[in-house]
Design a protein around this motif. Structure first.
Motif, PDB file in Angstrom:
ATOM      1  N   MET A  46       0.839  -1.202   0.000  1.00  0.00           N
ATOM      2  CA  MET A  46       0.000   0.000   0.000  1.00  0.00           C
ATOM      3  C   MET A  46       0.872   1.250   0.000  1.00  0.00           C
ATOM      4  O   MET A  46       0.546   2.242  -0.643  1.00  0.00           O
ATOM      5  N   PHE A  51      -0.958   4.479  -0.927  1.00  0.00           N
ATOM      6  CA  PHE A  51      -2.201   4.353  -0.156  1.00  0.00           C
ATOM      7  C   PHE A  51      -1.927   4.015   1.304  1.00  0.00           C
ATOM      8  O   PHE A  51      -2.707   3.321   1.946  1.00  0.00           O
ATOM      9  N   THR A  54      -4.811   4.763   3.669  1.00  0.00           N
ATOM     10  CA  THR A  54      -6.129   4.354   3.202  1.00  0.00           C
ATOM     11  C   THR A  54      -6.542   3.053   3.880  1.00  0.00           C
ATOM     12  O   THR A  54      -5.748   2.144   4.036  1.00  0.00           O
ATOM     13  N   TYR A  56      -8.276  -0.487   4.042  1.00  0.00           N
ATOM     14  CA  TYR A  56      -8.517  -1.527   3.046  1.00  0.00           C
ATOM     15  C   TYR A  56      -8.914  -2.819   3.734  1.00  0.00           C
ATOM     16  O   TYR A  56      -8.662  -3.032   4.907  1.00  0.00           O
ATOM     17  N   TRP A  64      -7.963  -6.775  -2.555  1.00  0.00           N
ATOM     18  CA  TRP A  64      -8.184  -5.853  -1.445  1.00  0.00           C
ATOM     19  C   TRP A  64      -8.976  -4.667  -1.951  1.00  0.00           C
ATOM     20  O   TRP A  64      -8.651  -4.089  -2.985  1.00  0.00           O
ATOM     21  N   LEU A  66     -10.188  -0.847  -1.196  1.00  0.00           N
ATOM     22  CA  LEU A  66      -9.827   0.320  -0.409  1.00  0.00           C
ATOM     23  C   LEU A  66     -11.054   1.188  -0.212  1.00  0.00           C
ATOM     24  O   LEU A  66     -11.974   1.157  -1.031  1.00  0.00           O
TER      25      LEU A  66
END
Length: 170
Positions: A46, A51, A54, A56, A64, A66
């Motif tokens: 990530m 991310f 974020t 998830y 996955w 998000l």
């Protein structure tokens, strides 16, 4: 004669236990790896994709979701048989709600580090960013000079994974 039978029996039991323990370890090792805290497993991925902050959730084997609507797909689900120079080249492909690739991250692999660095530093993993799945599937990508097998593994993994993602979206 009795000692020989006992010894043979003990050796047979030890062989069975050793074989079974190895099998159980393999099974438990895989299931434990699969059930590990996915935060620790997916955190570097990530982060590579940008991310890191974020939320998830693993919604399917190797997928996955998000909280921003992006789905991250593991190539192992679709292209585990594709090899680079020293084995599988696991990738994670992030696709937004419009089926546009927003990033590709590399998983751990056994490629020779110097050659793998050629691939990473060449920008090959960013080549498909901003492309729709259709455009990415039909785009041409050049192998990286000096890391031909590793980069060919990346290109073939991306293509096979995108093909699998498209099949799942139908």
């Amino acid at each position: 004669m009795k000692k020989t039978k006992k010894l043979t029996c003990v050796i047979a039991i030890m062989t069975l236990v050793t074989f079974t323990a190895g099998t159980i370890e393999d099974v438990l090792g895989n299931s434990l790896a699969d059930s590990q805290d996915e935060g620790s497993t997916m955190k570097p991925v990530m982060s590579q994709l940008g991310f890191e902050d974020t939320v998830y959730k693993n919604t399917a084997d190797g997928v996955w979701r998000l909280d921003n609507g992006v789905a991250v797909y593991s190539s192992s689900r679709y292209a585990g048989d594709v090899k680079g120079f020293r084995g599988e080249v696991p990738l994670f492909i992030a696709v937004d709600q419009n089926n546009i690739i927003v990033g590709i991250a590399a998983g751990e692999n056994r490629e020779t580090p110097d050659y793998w660095n050629f691939v990473v530093n060449s920008g090959l993993l960013q080549k498909w960013n901003g492309m729709t799945l259709d455009a990415a599937l039909h785009s041409e990508a050049d192998v990286v000079s000096g890391a031909t097998s590793s980069s060919t593994g990346v290109i073939n993994t991306v293509r096979k994974t995108i093909s699998g993602i498209k099949d799942n979206l139908k």
